[in-house]
Scaffold this motif. Structure first.
Motif, PDB file in Angstrom:
ATOM      1  N   GLU A  80      46.950  71.179  45.170  1.00 27.09           N
ATOM      2  CA  GLU A  80      46.613  71.662  46.509  1.00 27.09           C
ATOM      3  C   GLU A  80      45.288  71.081  46.997  1.00 27.09           C
ATOM      4  O   GLU A  80      45.141  70.713  48.169  1.00 27.09           O
ATOM      5  CB  GLU A  80      46.549  73.195  46.517  1.00 27.09           C
ATOM      6  N   ILE A  81      44.318  70.995  46.099  1.00 28.26           N
ATOM      7  CA  ILE A  81      43.009  70.435  46.468  1.00 28.26           C
ATOM      8  C   ILE A  81      43.122  68.947  46.744  1.00 28.26           C
ATOM      9  O   ILE A  81      42.596  68.440  47.737  1.00 28.26           O
ATOM     10  CB  ILE A  81      41.982  70.711  45.346  1.00 28.26           C
ATOM     11  N   ASP A  82      43.820  68.209  45.861  1.00 26.77           N
ATOM     12  CA  ASP A  82      43.953  66.758  46.034  1.00 26.77           C
ATOM     13  C   ASP A  82      44.747  66.404  47.286  1.00 26.77           C
ATOM     14  O   ASP A  82      44.562  65.321  47.852  1.00 26.77           O
ATOM     15  CB  ASP A  82      44.630  66.146  44.803  1.00 26.77           C
ATOM     16  N   ALA A  83      45.647  67.313  47.702  1.00 28.67           N
ATOM     17  CA  ALA A  83      46.421  67.059  48.921  1.00 28.67           C
ATOM     18  C   ALA A  83      45.533  67.034  50.157  1.00 28.67           C
ATOM     19  O   ALA A  83      45.919  66.481  51.195  1.00 28.67           O
ATOM     20  CB  ALA A  83      47.510  68.116  49.076  1.00 28.67           C
ATOM     21  N   ARG A  84      44.335  67.620  50.063  1.00 31.53           N
ATOM     22  CA  ARG A  84      43.396  67.623  51.192  1.00 31.53           C
ATOM     23  C   ARG A  84      42.259  66.623  51.003  1.00 31.53           C
ATOM     24  O   ARG A  84      41.302  66.620  51.774  1.00 31.53           O
ATOM     25  CB  ARG A  84      42.823  69.038  51.368  1.00 31.53           C
ATOM     26  N   ASP A  85      42.359  65.790  49.960  1.00 29.08           N
ATOM     27  CA  ASP A  85      41.320  64.809  49.676  1.00 29.08           C
ATOM     28  C   ASP A  85      41.806  63.424  50.118  1.00 29.08           C
ATOM     29  O   ASP A  85      42.679  62.842  49.477  1.00 29.08           O
ATOM     30  CB  ASP A  85      41.010  64.802  48.179  1.00 29.08           C
ATOM     31  N   PRO A  86      41.264  62.869  51.214  1.00 28.71           N
ATOM     32  CA  PRO A  86      41.747  61.578  51.722  1.00 28.71           C
ATOM     33  C   PRO A  86      41.643  60.450  50.695  1.00 28.71           C
ATOM     34  O   PRO A  86      42.523  59.586  50.630  1.00 28.71           O
ATOM     35  CB  PRO A  86      40.842  61.309  52.930  1.00 28.71           C
ATOM     36  N   LEU A  87      40.571  60.439  49.887  1.00 28.59           N
ATOM     37  CA  LEU A  87      40.378  59.367  48.916  1.00 28.59           C
ATOM     38  C   LEU A  87      41.467  59.392  47.852  1.00 28.59           C
ATOM     39  O   LEU A  87      42.071  58.359  47.525  1.00 28.59           O
ATOM     40  CB  LEU A  87      39.002  59.502  48.261  1.00 28.59           C
ATOM     41  N   LYS A  88      41.765  60.570  47.326  1.00 28.26           N
ATOM     42  CA  LYS A  88      42.794  60.669  46.290  1.00 28.26           C
ATOM     43  C   LYS A  88      44.185  60.445  46.875  1.00 28.26           C
ATOM     44  O   LYS A  88      45.069  59.917  46.198  1.00 28.26           O
ATOM     45  CB  LYS A  88      42.705  62.027  45.597  1.00 28.26           C
ATOM     46  N   GLN A  89      44.383  60.847  48.132  1.00 30.02           N
ATOM     47  CA  GLN A  89      45.654  60.567  48.778  1.00 30.02           C
ATOM     48  C   GLN A  89      45.846  59.059  48.940  1.00 30.02           C
ATOM     49  O   GLN A  89      46.933  58.531  48.707  1.00 30.02           O
ATOM     50  CB  GLN A  89      45.708  61.249  50.147  1.00 30.02           C
ATOM     51  N   ALA A  90      44.785  58.367  49.314  1.00 28.25           N
ATOM     52  CA  ALA A  90      44.874  56.918  49.505  1.00 28.25           C
ATOM     53  C   ALA A  90      45.124  56.189  48.193  1.00 28.25           C
ATOM     54  O   ALA A  90      45.881  55.210  48.146  1.00 28.25           O
ATOM     55  CB  ALA A  90      43.586  56.402  50.150  1.00 28.25           C
ATOM     56  N   ASN A  91      44.481  56.660  47.125  1.00 29.65           N
ATOM     57  CA  ASN A  91      44.651  56.018  45.813  1.00 29.65           C
ATOM     58  C   ASN A  91      45.945  56.411  45.124  1.00 29.65           C
ATOM     59  O   ASN A  91      46.375  55.742  44.178  1.00 29.65           O
ATOM     60  CB  ASN A  91      43.462  56.353  44.906  1.00 29.65           C
ATOM     61  N   GLY A  92      46.564  57.502  45.560  1.00 33.67           N
ATOM     62  CA  GLY A  92      47.844  57.919  44.980  1.00 33.67           C
ATOM     63  C   GLY A  92      47.759  58.308  43.528  1.00 33.67           C
ATOM     64  O   GLY A  92      48.682  58.035  42.749  1.00 33.67           O
TER      65      GLY A  92
END
Length: 297
Positions: A80-92
């Motif tokens: 849930e936290i990573d889903a709101r983190d643009p950097l981690k979303q971009a890195n997949g």
């Protein structure tokens, strides 16, 4: 983007790849060098004479499975936290956060790896240390404790997981070299704490915005950066001091210390916290560790 809005992958090998990525065994944020810690603990005390290779295979297998379990649990708990983190979303780096895996299906191989890893550990008589590593790793990520969100305890818990893994190898070695063991424990503890400072600095903006009270949020990025520098300098100094005292051979101690000094220089360069840079240093430490063991044996 919510977790449910992600695009699910096709079944088959692609899905297996997602599970491997979720457990950080492949991908941009891989921790593939982490399972080598028990081997370092073993060879640190046993040396290269009359190596029981079946035990080594068991150590590596158990460590790999438990590492996959710990980091898989971390991704599920952080979805849930990573889903709101643009950097981690971009890195997949988190397929659960991207909606490519559901939490339930992600847990199936994670639990399987954990049980199999503990079974192998029991077979080679290191079960207590394996269970300790898995327990601390779970408490680091899972509610209600989530030690990774508590200032000070985030650094301590991360170090204790690594030290438990090191102890797995030392227990399997069944050798009595207390000074070597003490230096090895101190050195790995320092480097593990330094590794956690990377996570804290990388996640600082996201953690602060979401009100997560990590060490970096409480003390500030600059203070954690200084802490990281101090940990690296202390670890390098400890290794060199032990080499001069004859606890280890001086030449391999100098080699590993050189890798650490290169990392200290890299602290002052941009891009230090990128996954590729972190992987490069992990591989450098793994290679230096192999040479260290060979020359110290």
């Amino acid at each position: 983007m919510s977790i449910k809005e992600g695009i699910r992958a096709k079944p088959g090998l692609q899905r297996i790849g997602l599970h491997l990525r979720n457990m950080r065994l492949v991908g941009p944020d891989t921790v593939i060098t982490a399972p080598l810690l028990p081997l370092l603990g073993f060879f640190l005390l046993h040396g290269m004479q009359d190596v029981p290779w079946l035990t080594i295979a068991g150590l590596l297998s158990a460590s790999l499975l438990l590492t996959a379990t710990i980091f898989g649990l971390n991704n599920v708990a952080d979805a849930e936290i990573d889903a709101r983190d643009p950097l981690k979303q971009a890195n997949g780096v988190n397929p659960v956060a991207l909606g490519q895996l559901t939490q339930r299906e992600a847990m199936i191989p994670i639990l399987g790896c954990g049980l199999l890893g503990l079974g192998i550990a029991a077979r080679i008589s290191i079960f207590p240390w394996a269970l300790l590593a898995l327990t601390i790793g779970a408490l680091y990520s899972l509610p209600p404790l989530r030690l990774k969100e508590r200032a000070g305890l985030d650094l301590l818990a991360h170090s204790l997981v690594s030290l438990s893994a090191l102890a797995m190898g030392m227990a399997a070695a069944q050798a009595n070299y207390p000074l070597r063991a003490a230096v090895g424990v101190a050195w790995v503890g320092l480097l593990s704490a330094r590794a956690e400072t990377t996570n804290l600095i990388r996640d600082y903006e996201s953690d602060r915005e979401q009100g997560i009270g990590t060490t970096a949020v409480r003390l500030g990025v600059r203070a954690v950066w200084r802490l990281r520098l101090g940990l690296l300098l202390t670890a390098a100094g400890l290794l060199l001091f032990a080499g001069f005292l004859g606890v280890f051979s001086l030449v391999p101690a100098l080699l590993v210390a050189t890798v650490m000094l290169l990392e200290i220089l890299a602290l002052f360069r941009p891009g230090y916290y990128l996954p590729t840079q972190r992987l490069l240093f992990s591989l450098n430490y793994a290679a230096a560790g192999v040479v260290f063991v060979l020359l110290s044996g």
